[in-house]
Design an enzyme around this catalytic site. Structure first.
Site, PDB file in Angstrom:
ATOM      1  N   SER A  80       0.848  -1.183   0.000  1.00  0.00           N
ATOM      2  CA  SER A  80       0.000   0.000   0.000  1.00  0.00           C
ATOM      3  C   SER A  80       0.888   1.239   0.000  1.00  0.00           C
ATOM      4  CB  SER A  80      -0.885  -0.001   1.255  1.00  0.00           C
ATOM      5  OG  SER A  80      -1.564   1.222   1.430  1.00  0.00           O
ATOM      6  N   TYR A  89      -3.907  -0.671   9.987  1.00  0.00           N
ATOM      7  CA  TYR A  89      -3.679  -0.910   8.556  1.00  0.00           C
ATOM      8  C   TYR A  89      -2.278  -0.465   8.160  1.00  0.00           C
ATOM      9  CZ  TYR A  89      -4.621  -0.949   3.518  1.00  0.00           C
ATOM     10  OH  TYR A  89      -4.576  -1.206   2.164  1.00  0.00           O
TER      11      TYR A  89
END
Length: 254
Positions: A146, A159
């Site tokens: 990410s 996350y």
């Protein structure tokens, strides 16, 4: 030997794709099928029909398994029979979850859930498939990282921590397995239109500020990741190891 276009072909290869029901996982699964791979679709819900139908339209082949990757203790018992049945040449660790909550209030059970799906399951699957790939003489592992593998984000501490871990694990496994002809790499998507980003896209002000920061001037789509995935899954990337390939419309270059 000079480069040949068929280096991108995945004919005769078996590829596991987790989180293949929607979004990035669906796009990658269909893309791998389009270049010849037999795709093993893994999801946690019994509604993979859309992905299956897209592969069928391409005359591709697939098998489907429903596995809850948040139950890390059960992964070995559920994945081992799949590995025994198929020679797994490619593993795409795509499945992921996100929990949006300020760090001061972030619920620990949600922290644990995010860690279990986003990094603990990734290691468990990579370990199981990696052992098989060593025995079979090689393979490809692609982890979905990410932009938050590089940045901190806002209100997503679990996350962010999990995706930093994905980038680190990618390098660690690559260091150990490159000599075994296993290339371990990652793709870091930018702001892609998926279920995980729905809250951001529904916030008109936040969505506009994101688009203004992206040189390409738009949210990405799942299909924007397919070329990178095919490259990293194919012979064309045999000398690429431990790399995180950013596909973000230019976000990280700003």
């Amino acid at each position: 030997m000079s480069f040949q276009l068929d280096y991108f072909s995945l004919k005769g290869k078996n590829a596991i794709v987790t989180g293949a029901r929607t979004g990035i996982g669906q796009a990658i699964a269909v893309g791998l099928a389009a270049v010849g791979a037999h795709v093993i679709l893994i999801g946690h819900q019994d509604n993979m029909q859309d992905t299956q139908q897209q592969i069928e339209k391409l005359k591709g082949t697939y098998d489907t398994f429903f596995i809850d990757l948040s139950d890390v203790s059960s992964i070995r018992s559920k994945i081992s029979p799949i590995i025994e049945k198929y020679q797994v040449d490619i593993l795409v660790n795509n499945a992921g979850v996100i929990h949006r909550q300020p760090a001061a209030e972030h619920e620990f059970d949600q922290w644990q859930r995010v860690m279990d799906v986003n990094i603990n399951a990734v290691f468990a699957l990579s370990q199981l498939c990696g052992k098989s790939m060593i025995d079979n003489g090689g393979g490809k592992i692609i982890n979905i990282a990410s932009l938050l593998s590089f940045q901190g984000g806002i209100n997503v501490p679990s996350y962010t921590a999990s995706k930093h871990a994905v980038a680190g694990l990618t390098k660690a496994l690559a260091n150990e397995w490159a000599s075994k002809n296993i290339q371990v790499n990652a793709i870091a998507p930018g702001y892609i239109s998926t279920n995980n980003t729905e809250a951001l896209r529904n916030d008109e002000q936040r969505s506009q500020s994101i688009i203004e920061r992206i040189p390409a001037g738009r949210w990405g789509q799942g299909d924007d990741l397919v070329g990178a995935a095919v490259f990293l899954a194919s012979k064309a990337s045999d000398y690429v190891s431990g790399h995180t390939l950013v596909v973000d419309g230019g976000w990280m270059g700003r």
